[in-house]
Design a protein around this motif. Structure first.
Motif, PDB file in Angstrom:
ATOM      1  N   TRP A  87       0.868  -1.147  -0.090  1.00 55.47           N
ATOM      2  CA  TRP A  87       0.105   0.093  -0.109  1.00 55.47           C
ATOM      3  C   TRP A  87       0.930   1.173  -0.083  1.00 55.47           C
ATOM      4  N   TYR A 155     -10.770   1.751  -3.868  1.00 58.70           N
ATOM      5  CA  TYR A 155     -10.327   0.855  -2.558  1.00 58.70           C
ATOM      6  C   TYR A 155      -9.272  -0.258  -2.953  1.00 58.70           C
ATOM      7  N   GLY A 157      -7.784  -2.415  -0.430  1.00 62.25           N
ATOM      8  CA  GLY A 157      -7.386  -3.319   0.733  1.00 62.25           C
ATOM      9  C   GLY A 157      -7.171  -2.731   1.997  1.00 62.25           C
ATOM     10  N   ILE A 158      -6.663  -3.470   3.012  1.00 66.05           N
ATOM     11  CA  ILE A 158      -7.032  -2.999   4.572  1.00 66.05           C
ATOM     12  C   ILE A 158      -5.985  -1.791   4.771  1.00 66.05           C
ATOM     13  N   HIS A 161      -6.373   3.717   3.019  1.00 67.65           N
ATOM     14  CA  HIS A 161      -6.369   4.841   3.579  1.00 67.65           C
ATOM     15  C   HIS A 161      -4.676   5.388   4.040  1.00 67.65           C
TER      16      HIS A 161
ATOM     17  N   PRO D  52      -8.813  -0.864  11.103  1.00 67.11           N
ATOM     18  CA  PRO D  52      -9.045  -0.744   9.887  1.00 67.11           C
ATOM     19  C   PRO D  52      -9.659  -2.254   9.151  1.00 67.11           C
ATOM     20  N   ALA D  53      -8.801  -3.057   9.389  1.00 66.26           N
ATOM     21  CA  ALA D  53      -9.242  -4.673   8.961  1.00 66.26           C
ATOM     22  C   ALA D  53     -10.716  -4.800   9.260  1.00 66.26           C
ATOM     23  N   TYR D  56     -13.049  -2.530   6.957  1.00 65.82           N
ATOM     24  CA  TYR D  56     -13.276  -2.917   5.610  1.00 65.82           C
ATOM     25  C   TYR D  56     -14.182  -4.000   5.489  1.00 65.82           C
ATOM     26  N   MET D  59     -17.509  -2.770   5.823  1.00 64.71           N
ATOM     27  CA  MET D  59     -18.148  -1.891   4.823  1.00 64.71           C
ATOM     28  C   MET D  59     -18.275  -3.123   3.446  1.00 64.71           C
ATOM     29  N   ALA D 117     -12.409  -8.906   2.334  1.00 64.73           N
ATOM     30  CA  ALA D 117     -12.889  -7.544   2.798  1.00 64.73           C
ATOM     31  C   ALA D 117     -12.502  -6.662   1.264  1.00 64.73           C
ATOM     32  N   VAL D 132      -4.301  -9.946   2.872  1.00 56.70           N
ATOM     33  CA  VAL D 132      -4.366 -10.247   4.067  1.00 56.70           C
ATOM     34  C   VAL D 132      -5.176 -11.210   4.515  1.00 56.70           C
ATOM     35  N   TRP D 133      -6.346 -11.734   3.397  1.00 62.47           N
ATOM     36  CA  TRP D 133      -7.334 -12.754   3.474  1.00 62.47           C
ATOM     37  C   TRP D 133      -6.921 -13.710   2.482  1.00 62.47           C
ATOM     38  N   ALA D 443     -10.890   3.917   6.150  1.00 65.46           N
ATOM     39  CA  ALA D 443     -11.304   3.552   7.299  1.00 65.46           C
ATOM     40  C   ALA D 443     -10.819   4.592   8.405  1.00 65.46           C
TER      41      ALA D 443
END
Lengths: 172, 199, 202, 485
Positions: A87, A155, A157-158, A161, D52-53, D56, D59, D117, D132-133, D443
Motif C-alpha cells: 500500500w 479501494y 485493501g485494508i 487509507h 481498519p481490517a 473494511y 464495509m 474485505a 491479508v485474507w 477507514a
C-alpha cells in the motif's frame, strides 16, 4: 468546480423539494380530475422540452473538455511514472515545476488503485485509475508551487487509507 | 425397431466416435469441443427419446427427477470441458472411450429423459446458466495467455474463445426472440390462486 | 418415496461435485500442464534407460549424470521462437552454476525431440549460439525416434506440429534428482526456483 | 384485458406467509446493516475505535447486505403486486428466500471469519489479491453472492414464465405492440409493464454476474488463470450498476399501486409510460461505463455515450413516474397517513437522488468527484430516501394501514419527520464531504474531516431509531396480516 457542483445540486434538490412541499400542502384544495389532467400533461411537455435543451447544452459544453490524453498529444517535458502498490505509491520523481504541464503515467502494480492529486488545502484537483496492465496518462499543470499529495482513490485493501505520497511543486 | 431417429443417432455415433474419424475430430480443439462432443450428446439425446417414457407432469417427483437428470448431464459435459481431460482424451484411447461413453450415456440420455420433465423456470435457469458458462469459457479461451491444452495450439484457443462467445450470443438471441416477440396470444382470463383480482 | 426426486438431485450434486473435485485435484488443476507438474511433484518418476548421443556424436546416458542434479529442457534446433528464449535462460543458469559451489554437482541438458533433423552437427551449431557445450551444459538427442517418444511420454511432454513446419511443446525446466528421477517441473523462466531446487537436491 | 388498478389486493395463505417471511428477513437485515453503517461512521469520526481490517470487513458486509435486502425487499413488493395480475409461484419465492439466507450465512462467514474485505464491488483482482485474507475467503464470498443471484434469477424467470403465460410474450406485457401502433388493445397495467422490465434486467444482470464471478472463483483456486482487469471491471459494473438500479424499479410499483388508493384517482399506463419504461430497460443496461470515466483506457465513445445516456436515463423517472405520481396527488384531497407519507417521501428521495447522480455522471465533474464521499452521497440518497421508504411503506400497508383508515398517532408522524430530516441530513453530509474532496472508503479519516463524520453519526443514529420504529410497527401488525383479515 466542487463549489459550483454543490451549489447546483443543492439548488435543484431544493427546487424538487419545493414542488413536493407545494403539492403536499395544497393536496386538500380539491380540483376536478379532468382539469388537472389537461394542466399537468401540458406542463409535462414543456418540462420535457426544457430538460432536453438544458441536457444538450450541458452535454455539449462538458463533453468538449475531457481529461483524456491522446497518445499523439504534444510531448511534455515533465513526465512522472507512478505505480500503485499495496500500500504505497512508487513515483520515479516526486517534484515538478509549476506553470508547465506534467504528464503522470499511472499504473497499478498489483490491484487497482486510484491516483488522486490533492493540493495542500485538501482539495482534489485531478485523478485517474491506476490499474494493472494499463497505463493511464493524466496531464496536469500546477499553477502554484507547494506541497501536493497523492491519495489512493480506489479501494485496494485494508491499508487503502494509508496510501499517501507527497509531491513537491517548485517555482519555475 | 428402426426409426428415423435411431438411424440419425447411429449415424452420428459412427461419424463422431469410430476411429479414425474420431481422431480426426480430436485433432483440432474446435472440432473436438464444438463438433464431436455436441454430436455425441445429440446421439445420446436421440437414443434417449426412443427409450424415455413421456413425462407425467402432474407428479411432482417427475419434475425433481428431471432436474436431477439435467444436472447429471451438466456435470458430465462440464467435466469434459476441463482442458486437462480434453488433453487426456487425446493422449489415451482408454480415456477417449470413457469420454465417448459418458457423453452418450450420462449426458445425452439423461437430457432426453429430463428436459421434457423440466418446468419453464427450470428450463430458463438451465438456458441462462448455459449462456453465462459459454461466456466464461469464451473469455477463458480468448484471454488465457498460455496454452490450456498441451495437445492444441494457442491460436486455436482464440478461435474457440470467439466461437464460444458466438454460441453465448446465439443462445441469448435464440432465447430472447421467442420470449420477447412470441406470437402466442396469452390466456385471456387473469386467474391466479395466490391473489385474485376482486371485481 | 415422497422425496425421491430431491434425494436424486442431492445424489447427483454430491457425485457430480466429487467427480469435478477429483478431476481437477480439488479445483486447483485444470490443465494437463499443471496436472503433470502436480503429479511429478507428488510422485517422482524414474526415466527410461535410453541411449543418447551428444553434440560431439559421443554416446551418453542419463545414468552418466547419476549423483548430479540435471536440469533438462526440450528444444528443436530449427526453432526460432520459444527455443531461443529457452536457450538464453539456460545460458543464465550456466553462468549462475559455474564458479559457484554448484559447479560439477549440477548439469544442464538440452534434449532435442526432433532427432531426425537434429544430428550432432546441428546440436553443435545450436550450442555455439550460447557459447558452446562444456562440462556443465550438454546438448543431446535420442537417435531413435522410438526412444525419443518413450522419453517424451515418460515426462508427459506433448509435441504438436504447428502447421508451419515447426512444433509447439511444453516449455519448462525439468528437474532430475541425483537418483535419476524426475522430481519437479518449473516454468522455463523460473531460474531462481530451479537453482534453489538444485541446491536443495545436490 | 384488465387495466384498472384493483381496489383490494388479495393473497392466499401460502403467499402471505412467504411475503411476511421475506419482509421480516429484509427488515432485520436492514436494521443490522444500518447499525454496521453507523459503526463505520463512528469509526471515521474518532468516537469509536474500529480497527481498519474490521472496518473494511464491515464495509464489505454493509454494501453487500444493503444491495441484498434492497433486492429481496424490492422483489417481494414486485411479487405481491404482480401476483394480482398473473399467477406466480410461492415455491419459487420460498426457494429464493432459502438461497438468500444460505448465501448470507456464507458471506458473513467469509467476511467476518475469513477476513474477506474486497468491498461489495469485488473489483478484480482485489478479491483474490487481498494480501491479508486467503483466496479461499474470496471463493466463498463469491459463492455466497452466486447463491443470492441464483435465487433472484429463479424469481425473475418465474415472473417471465407467468407474464408470457398471461400475455403471450414479454414484448406484449411490456406494451410494445401498443407503443409501436401495432395494436389498439388496452395497455397492460403499470405493474405488469414494470414487472416485465424487472424480469429482463434481472435476468441479464445475473448472467453478467455469473460470467465474471465464476472466472474470479477459478482465479481464487488457481492463480495461473487470470482475467483482463479492465474487461472484468466492465462486467462487474454492468452487473453491479444494473442490480443496484433494478431494486428501485422493483419497489416503485408500490407507488403505482398504493398511491391511487390514497389519492382516489387511478394510475393508468399510457404510451408515454411504456416509452419511458422501455427507455429504462435499455438504458439501465448500457450506462454502466459512467463508473469507468476515470479509466482513461476505455474507448472515448463509451464514456461519452455513458454521460449522455446518464442524462437521458433521468427522463423516465422524472417525467413519467415522478410527474405522473405528482399529478396524481396534486389537489386530490389525498389522505395523509404513515404509508402515503412514506410513499410521497420515497418519490422525492428517488427524484432528488438523481440530481447528484447525474451531476457526477458528467465526465469533467467526475474528475474531481469520483470516489469521494459524493458518490455514497448520491446512492444513499436514492436508497435511504427512495427504495427503503418504498419497502417500508409496503410493510406498513400490509400490516396495519389498509387505505389509511387506521388512526394515525403523533408518534407515526414524528417517526416520519425524523426519518426524513435525519435521512436528508445524513446524505447531505456525504455530499458536503464530497464537495470537500473527502475520499471514499477510508477507514481512518483525517482530523479536519471528522466534524462531518460526527454530524453523519448523529443523523445515522436518528435514522436507525426511526427505521426501527417502523419495523417494530410492522412486526406488531404482522399477526393481523397473517390472519388474512
Amino acid at each position: 468546480m466542487q463549489e459550483l457542483v454543490w451549489d447546483i445540486a443543492l439548488l435543484v434538490i431544493a427546487a424538487i423539494a419545493a414542488i413536493f412541499l407545494t403539492v403536499a400542502v395544497r393536496a386538500k384544495q380539491l380540483i376536478d380530475p379532468d382539469r388537472i389532467h389537461a394542466f399537468t400533461y401540458g406542463f409535462r411537455a414543456k418540462a420535457f422540452a426544457a430538460l432536453v435543451i438544458v441536457g444538450i447544452a450541458v452535454a455539449v459544453i462538458t463533453l468538449r473538455q475531457l481529461p483524456y490524453v491522446k497518445s499523439s498529444a504534444v510531448p511534455v517535458s515533465q513526465v512522472v511514472n507512478a505505480s500503485g502498490f499495496q500500500w504505497y505509491w512508487d513515483l520515479d520523481r516526486a517534484s515538478a515545476v509549476a506553470g508547465q504541464p506534467v504528464e503522470f503515467r499511472v499504473t497499478g502494480g498489483d490491484v487497482t488503485h486510484g491516483f488522486g492529486i490533492y493540493d495542500d488545502s485538501g482539495r482534489l484537483l485531478a485523478q485517474t485509475q491506476a490499474m494493472p496492465n494499463y497505463t493511464n496518462r493524466l496531464l496536469y499543470t500546477f499553477d502554484t508551487p507547494g506541497t501536493y499529495r497523492i491519495l489512493c482513490l480506489e479501494y485496494c485493501g485494508i491499508a487503502h487509507h494509508g496510501m499517501v505520497s507527497e509531491f513537491e511543486v517548485t517555482a519555475p | 425397431m428402426l426409426s428415423y431417429r435411431s438411424l440419425v443417432a447411429a449415424g452420428l455415433l459412427l461419424i463422431a466416435a469410430v476411429p479414425p474419424l474420431a481422431w480426426w475430430w480430436e485433432a483440432s480443439l474446435v472440432r473436438h469441443m464444438l463438433m464431436q462432443i455436441p454430436m455425441l450428446v445429440l446421439a445420446g439425446f436421440l437414443l434417449g427419446t426412443l427409450v424415455a417414457p413421456s413425462p407425467d407432469l402432474g407428479v411432482r417427483e417427475e419434475r425433481a427427477g428431471g432436474i436431477a437428470a439435467v444436472l447429471l448431464a451438466t456435470f458430465c459435459v462440464t467435466f469434459w470441458m476441463i482442458p486437462r481431460w480434453l488433453d487426456a482424451a487425446v493422449a489415451s484411447h482408454r480415456v477417449d472411450a470413457i469420454k465417448i461413453m459418458t457423453l452418450v450415456l450420462l449426458a445425452g440420455l439423461p437430457l432426453a429423459w429430463g428436459w421434457p420433465r423440466l418446468g419453464p423456470v427450470a428450463r430458463g435457469f438451465v438456458w441462462v446458466q448455459a449462456i453465462s458458462m459459454a461466456i466464461v469459457l469464451g473469455l477463458l479461451y480468448l484471454t488465457f495467455p498460455n496454452r490450456l491444452c498441451n495437445s492444441y495450439l494457442v491460436n486455436e484457443q482464440a478461435i474457440l474463445g470467439i466461437a464460444m462467445l458466438g454460441i453465448a450470443g446465439f443462445l441469448g438471441l435464440a432465447g430472447a426472440v421467442p420470449v420477447l416477440f412470441g406470437a402466442n396470444n396469452g390466456s385471456p382470463a387473469p386467474r391466479h390462486p395466490g391473489a385474485r383480482v376482486d371485481p | 418415496m415422497k422425496h425421491g426426486g430431491i434425494v436424486g438431485i442431492m445424489v447427483v450434486l454430491l457425485f457430480g461435485t466429487a467427480a469435478l473435485w477429483w478431476g481437477s485435484d480439488g479445483f486447483t488443476t485444470f490443465t494437463a500442464e499443471s496436472a503433470r507438474r502436480l503429479d511429478v511433484a507428488r510422485s517422482p518418476r524414474p526415466l527410461p534407460a535410453v541411449a543418447l548421443e551428444d553434440q560431439r556424436g559421443e554416446t551418453v546416458a542419463f545414468e552418466d549424470f547419476a549423483g548430479k542434479v540435471v536440469l533438462l529442457n526440450f528444444v528443436y534446433t530449427r526453432c526460432t521462437t520459444i527455443c531461443t528464449v529457452l536457450g538464453s535462460e539456460f545460458e543464465q543458469l550456466r553462468d549462475e552454476i559455474e564458479h559457484s559451489e554448484l559447479e560439477g554437482r549440477v548439469v544442464l541438458v538440452t534434449l532435442t525431440f526432433d532427432p531426425e533433423h537434429d544430428g550432432p552437427k546441428q546440436l553443435a551449431r545450436y550450442a555455439e549460439r550460447y557459447g558452446g557445450a562444456d562440462a556443465t551444459w550438454h546438448f543431446v538427442r535420442a537417435p531413435s525416434m522410438d526412444d525419443t517418444r518413450r522419453l517424451l511420454r515418460a515426462m508427459d511432454v506433448v509435441v504438436v506440429a504447428d502447421g508451419f513446419g515447426g512444433f509447439v511443446h511444453n516449455a519448462a525446466i525439468h528437474v532430475i534428482d541425483p537418483r535419476g528421477r524426475l522430481v519437479r517441473i518449473v516454468d522455463s523462466d523460473a531460474i531462481g526456483e530451479a537453482l534453489a531446487l538444485a541446491r536443495e537436491l545436490a | 384485458m384488465v387495466a384498472e388498478n384493483p381496489r383490494v389486493f388479495t393473497i392466499d395463505e401460502a403467499g402471505r406467509r412467504i411475503v411476511a417471511a421475506n419482509l421480516v428477513v429484509a427488515g432485520a437485515v436492514l436494521l443490522a446493516m444500518m447499525l454496521l453503517g453507523l459503526t463505520m461512521r463512528l469509526g471515521q469520526s474518532g468516537w469509536l475505535e474500529v480497527p481498519p481490517a474490521r472496518f473494511y470487513q464491515i464495509m464489505t458486509v454493509h454494501g453487500t447486505g444493503m444491495i441484498g435486502i434492497a433486492a429481496l425487499g424490492g422483489i417481494t413488493v414486485m411479487w405481491y403486486f404482480l401476483s394480482q395480475y398473473v399467477r406466480l409461484s410461492t415455491h419459487i419465492l420460498t426457494a429464493n428466500l432459502l438461497l438468500f439466507l444460505i448465501g448470507v450465512v456464507i458471506i458473513l462467514t467469509a467476511d467476518f471469519i475469513g477476513g474477506f474485505a474486497a468491498g461489495w464491488t469485488i473489483l478484480f483482482p482485489l478479491p483474490t489479491h487481498g494480501a491479508v485474507w486467503p483466496a479461499e475467503a474470496a471463493f466463498w464470498h463469491l459463492l455466497g453472492l452466486m447463491l443470492v443471484g441464483a435465487g433472484l434469477l429463479l424469481v425473475a424467470l418465474d415472473f417471465g414464465r407467468a407474464l408470457i403465460a398471461r400475455y403471450g410474450s414479454l414484448g406484449r406485457s411490456h406494451g410494445w405492440p401498443q407503443l409501436f401502433g401495432l395494436s389498439n388493445d388496452p395497455l397492460p397495467p403499470p405493474t405488469v409493464i414494470a414487472g416485465t422490465m424487472v424480469t429482463i434486467v434481472t435476468t441479464l444482470t445475473v448472467i453478467g454476474g455469473a460470467s465474471i464471478m465464476v472466472p474470479m472463483m477459478i482465479n481464487a483456486l488457481n492463480p495461473a488463470f487470470t482475467i483482463n482487469p479492465l474487461l472484468a471491471k466492465n462486467v462487474i459494473y454492468f452487473f453491479g450498476h444494473s442490480l443496484a438500479n433494478v431494486t428501485i424499479y422493483m419497489a416503485v410499483v408500490v407507488i403505482y399501486e398504493l398511491l391511487p388508493l390514497f389519492a382516489g384517482r387511478p394510475y393508468k399506463a399510457s404510451r408515454i409510460f411504456v416509452a419511458g419504461w422501455t427507455g429504462s430497460t435499455i438504458m439501465v443496461l448500457i450506462i454502466f461505463p459512467h463508473h469507468l470515466f476515470m479509466d482513461f483506457a476505455m474507448p472515448q465513445w463509451a464514456s461519452g455515450m455513458a454521460q449522455v445516456l446518464s442524462f437521458t436515463n433521468s427522463f423516465p423517472a422524472m417525467l413519467v413516474t415522478g410527474f405522473g405520481a405528482l399529478a396524481l396527488v396534486h389537489r386530490s384531497g389525498i389522505q395523509w397517513s404513515l404509508v402515503s407519507g412514506l410513499l410521497f417521501l420515497s418519490l422525492f428521495g428517488w427524484l432528488a437522488g438523481i440530481v447528484p447522480a447525474v451531476i457526477d455522471a458528467t465526465i469533467v465533474v467526475n474528475s474531481v468527484m469520483h470516489n469521494t464521499l459524493w458518490v455514497p452521497g448520491h446512492f444513499h440518497f436514492y436508497m435511504l430516501l427512495g427504495v427503503i421508504p418504498m419497502i417500508l411503506a409496503f410493510m406498513l400497508y400490509l400490516t396495519r394501514d389498509r387505505l389509511g383508515r387506521s388512526p394515525e398517532k403523533d408518534s407515526d408522524m414524528w417517526a416520519l419527520i425524523v426519518y426524513l430530516g435525519a435521512g436528508l441530513g445524513f446524505v447531505l453530509v456525504f455530499l458536503y464531504s464530497g464537495r470537500h474532496s473527502v475520499p471514499r472508503r477510508w477507514a481512518v479519516h483525517w482530523p479536519e474531516w471528522m466534524v462531518y463524520d460526527r454530524f453523519a453519526s448523529v443523523f445515522a443514529a436518528l435514522v436507525i431509531l426511526a427505521a426501527a420504529f417502523f419495523i417494530v410497527r410492522f412486526l406488531i401488525g404482522l399477526r393481523h396480516f397473517l390472519s388474512g383479515r
